[in-house]
Motif scaffolding. Structure first.
Motif, PDB file in Angstrom:
ATOM      1  N   ASN A 214      50.731  41.958  29.722  1.00 37.91           N
ATOM      2  CA  ASN A 214      51.374  42.555  28.550  1.00 37.91           C
ATOM      3  C   ASN A 214      52.193  43.792  28.892  1.00 37.91           C
ATOM      4  O   ASN A 214      52.835  44.373  28.015  1.00 37.91           O
ATOM      5  CB  ASN A 214      50.318  42.905  27.489  1.00 37.91           C
ATOM      6  N   THR A 215      52.202  44.221  30.156  1.00 35.29           N
ATOM      7  CA  THR A 215      52.981  45.402  30.551  1.00 35.29           C
ATOM      8  C   THR A 215      54.297  45.020  31.217  1.00 35.29           C
ATOM      9  O   THR A 215      55.030  45.894  31.673  1.00 35.29           O
ATOM     10  CB  THR A 215      52.169  46.270  31.525  1.00 35.29           C
ATOM     11  N   ASP A 216      54.605  43.749  31.258  1.00 30.25           N
ATOM     12  CA  ASP A 216      55.816  43.282  31.932  1.00 30.25           C
ATOM     13  C   ASP A 216      56.990  43.316  30.954  1.00 30.25           C
ATOM     14  O   ASP A 216      57.210  42.388  30.193  1.00 30.25           O
ATOM     15  CB  ASP A 216      55.605  41.853  32.454  1.00 30.25           C
ATOM     16  N   VAL A 217      57.743  44.421  30.946  1.00 27.72           N
ATOM     17  CA  VAL A 217      58.893  44.582  30.059  1.00 27.72           C
ATOM     18  C   VAL A 217      60.154  44.254  30.846  1.00 27.72           C
ATOM     19  O   VAL A 217      60.414  44.842  31.885  1.00 27.72           O
ATOM     20  CB  VAL A 217      58.981  46.016  29.491  1.00 27.72           C
TER      21      VAL A 217
ATOM     22  N   THR B 136      45.483  49.504  28.365  1.00 35.26           N
ATOM     23  CA  THR B 136      45.199  48.235  27.697  1.00 35.26           C
ATOM     24  C   THR B 136      45.886  47.063  28.399  1.00 35.26           C
ATOM     25  O   THR B 136      46.307  46.119  27.761  1.00 35.26           O
ATOM     26  CB  THR B 136      45.658  48.288  26.232  1.00 35.26           C
ATOM     27  N   ARG B 137      46.047  47.143  29.690  1.00 37.58           N
ATOM     28  CA  ARG B 137      46.697  46.056  30.431  1.00 37.58           C
ATOM     29  C   ARG B 137      45.856  44.787  30.318  1.00 37.58           C
ATOM     30  O   ARG B 137      44.670  44.773  30.631  1.00 37.58           O
ATOM     31  CB  ARG B 137      46.870  46.447  31.894  1.00 37.58           C
ATOM     32  N   GLN B 138      46.511  43.721  29.858  1.00 42.18           N
ATOM     33  CA  GLN B 138      45.838  42.435  29.682  1.00 42.18           C
ATOM     34  C   GLN B 138      46.555  41.379  30.520  1.00 42.18           C
ATOM     35  O   GLN B 138      47.770  41.449  30.704  1.00 42.18           O
ATOM     36  CB  GLN B 138      45.825  42.020  28.207  1.00 42.18           C
TER      37      GLN B 138
ATOM     38  N   LYS C  58      46.444  38.681  21.329  1.00 44.56           N
ATOM     39  CA  LYS C  58      47.852  38.686  20.926  1.00 44.56           C
ATOM     40  C   LYS C  58      48.757  38.179  22.045  1.00 44.56           C
ATOM     41  O   LYS C  58      49.764  37.521  21.782  1.00 44.56           O
ATOM     42  CB  LYS C  58      48.256  40.093  20.493  1.00 44.56           C
ATOM     43  N   LEU C  59      48.398  38.486  23.276  1.00 45.01           N
ATOM     44  CA  LEU C  59      49.160  37.968  24.412  1.00 45.01           C
ATOM     45  C   LEU C  59      49.032  36.448  24.460  1.00 45.01           C
ATOM     46  O   LEU C  59      50.024  35.735  24.693  1.00 45.01           O
ATOM     47  CB  LEU C  59      48.649  38.592  25.713  1.00 45.01           C
TER      48      LEU C  59
ATOM     49  N   VAL D 270      57.926  43.574  21.992  1.00 47.90           N
ATOM     50  CA  VAL D 270      57.108  44.783  22.053  1.00 47.90           C
ATOM     51  C   VAL D 270      55.780  44.437  22.729  1.00 47.90           C
ATOM     52  O   VAL D 270      55.121  43.455  22.344  1.00 47.90           O
ATOM     53  CB  VAL D 270      56.849  45.331  20.633  1.00 47.90           C
ATOM     54  N   PRO D 271      55.360  45.171  23.756  1.00 45.32           N
ATOM     55  CA  PRO D 271      54.112  44.844  24.453  1.00 45.32           C
ATOM     56  C   PRO D 271      52.916  44.811  23.499  1.00 45.32           C
ATOM     57  O   PRO D 271      52.748  45.711  22.675  1.00 45.32           O
ATOM     58  CB  PRO D 271      53.966  45.975  25.483  1.00 45.32           C
ATOM     59  N   VAL D 272      52.107  43.773  23.614  1.00 43.02           N
ATOM     60  CA  VAL D 272      50.911  43.666  22.777  1.00 43.02           C
ATOM     61  C   VAL D 272      49.753  44.362  23.470  1.00 43.02           C
ATOM     62  O   VAL D 272      49.735  44.522  24.688  1.00 43.02           O
ATOM     63  CB  VAL D 272      50.566  42.182  22.506  1.00 43.02           C
ATOM     64  N   ARG D 273      48.770  44.758  22.700  1.00 52.36           N
ATOM     65  CA  ARG D 273      47.673  45.550  23.255  1.00 52.36           C
ATOM     66  C   ARG D 273      46.406  44.750  23.511  1.00 52.36           C
ATOM     67  O   ARG D 273      45.499  45.228  24.173  1.00 52.36           O
ATOM     68  CB  ARG D 273      47.352  46.725  22.320  1.00 52.36           C
TER      69      ARG D 273
END
Length: 348
Positions: free
Chosen positions: A182-185, A205-207, A316-317, A309-312
């Protein structure tokens, strides 16, 4: 009165002016009278009359100005051919050069080493443009990749698999695994010059999720999202679903994978051996991900996830990945577009 300089006239205009001079000359006017009437310089008038008297009207047509093609070049044709061949077949480091890519500076050094001719960067750029070379983003390729194995795959192994699948009424699936975080923008964001934009920080909150999928050149996509670690049990679970799907369609599965360790482990080999009537597995050459069409699906998915938008949360991911994969699955033409990439068009 300022005289008209014939050197700066267009060829068609110069031709008409010369014919005008000849008409006046044939009417009995002298050179100085023609100069006064036409506004041309003495050399231009004298030149037109001399051409006419030596070669007739046909001689008045001006020839193309400037150098002829190839005139004044420092490199001989055979040297140009050798340089082009070297750029296409070798990388700079293979020639022990301190360059990672074939830039103009690198080509300039190559020409000096191989031909003993020192050219300017601009001259090298002119040569490259003349040869039809353009700056391009290079393809990443592993040092460990064996070109002869890739050639054998393209010319022998893959055509043989296609022939068998056609003869046995099977369907070829290209499979691969990928990881989602989820941190890959991804992508670009507009911002004033000199002010680098900042993405939203996700903090601690990296998932992460994994996904295994396959695509076919008929526009089909199969996929399974994995929340835990990817291992042989999850792979066999996916293979079992793939076989069941193949049975419903009345087609044997011909699955092509890369050489990830889990693909070759004993439990997976044993399961495949037990179900060889329904599925066979083949392997791409080592270190050759660019040959796999399913890599394009992975890139599609990661771009879709990375531009939102990155999910937490992992839930959600998972939902975002499932939503996009369901969208891909519903549009066969999108899957077919993956096979139009030049590197995988052989599989189309």
């Amino acid at each position: 009165m300022d005289k008209e300089d014939a050197r700066f006239q267009k060829l068609e205009q110069l031709h008409e002016r010369r014919k005008q001079v000849v008409r006046l000359h044939r009417a009995g006017h002298g050179v100085m009278a023609i100069i006064a009437l036409t506004g041309l310089s003495y050399p231009a008038v004298r030149r037109a009359i001399d051409l006419y008297e030596s070669g007739g009207v046909a001689a008045l047509k001006p020839t193309r100005r400037g150098r002829s093609a190839g005139q004044g070049r420092s490199l001989r044709p055979e040297q140009e051919q050798a340089i082009r061949r070297t750029i296409c077949e070798k990388r700079p480091e293979q020639l022990k050069m301190e360059f990672a890519l074939w830039t103009r500076a690198a080509v300039m050094q190559l020409i000096e080493q191989q031909c003993g001719i020192k050219l300017s960067v601009r001259a090298v750029g002119n040569y490259l443009a003349r040869w039809g070379f353009t700056p391009q983003k290079p393809i990443k390729r592993a040092y460990e990749q064996r070109p002869e194995a890739v050639q054998q795959w393209l010319e022998q192994e893959c055509p043989a698999i296609e022939k068998r699948a056609q003869a046995e009424g099977g369907e070829i699936h290209w499979g691969d695994e990928t990881a989602l975080v989820n941190t890959d923008v991804r992508g670009r964001s507009d911002s004033p010059r000199g002010h680098t934009p900042v993405t939203m920080a996700v903090g601690g909150t990296r998932q992460k999720l994994s996904m295994i999928s396959t695509v076919t050149n008929r526009g089909r996509a199969n996929w399974m999202i994995i929340e835990g670690s990817f291992n042989h049990e999850r792979l066999i679970e996916f293979l079992r679903a793939l076989v069941e799907d193949g049975k419903r369609a009345g087609r044997k599965v011909f699955l092509i994978l890369d050489n990830l360790g889990v693909h070759h482990c004993k439990p997976v080999k044993a399961w495949i051996a037990e179900h060889k009537a329904d599925i066979e597995v083949f392997f791409l050459p080592s270190y050759s991900p660019e040959l796999n069409p399913d890599e394009r699906l992975n890139a599609d998915l990661k771009h879709a996830i990375g531009t939102k938008v990155p999910v937490r949360t992992k839930a959600k991911l998972h939902a975002a990945a499932s939503e996009h994969m369901t969208f891909i699955e519903a549009y066969p033409e999108r899957v077919l577009s993956y096979f139009q990439d030049p590197l995988v068009k052989y599989a189309a």
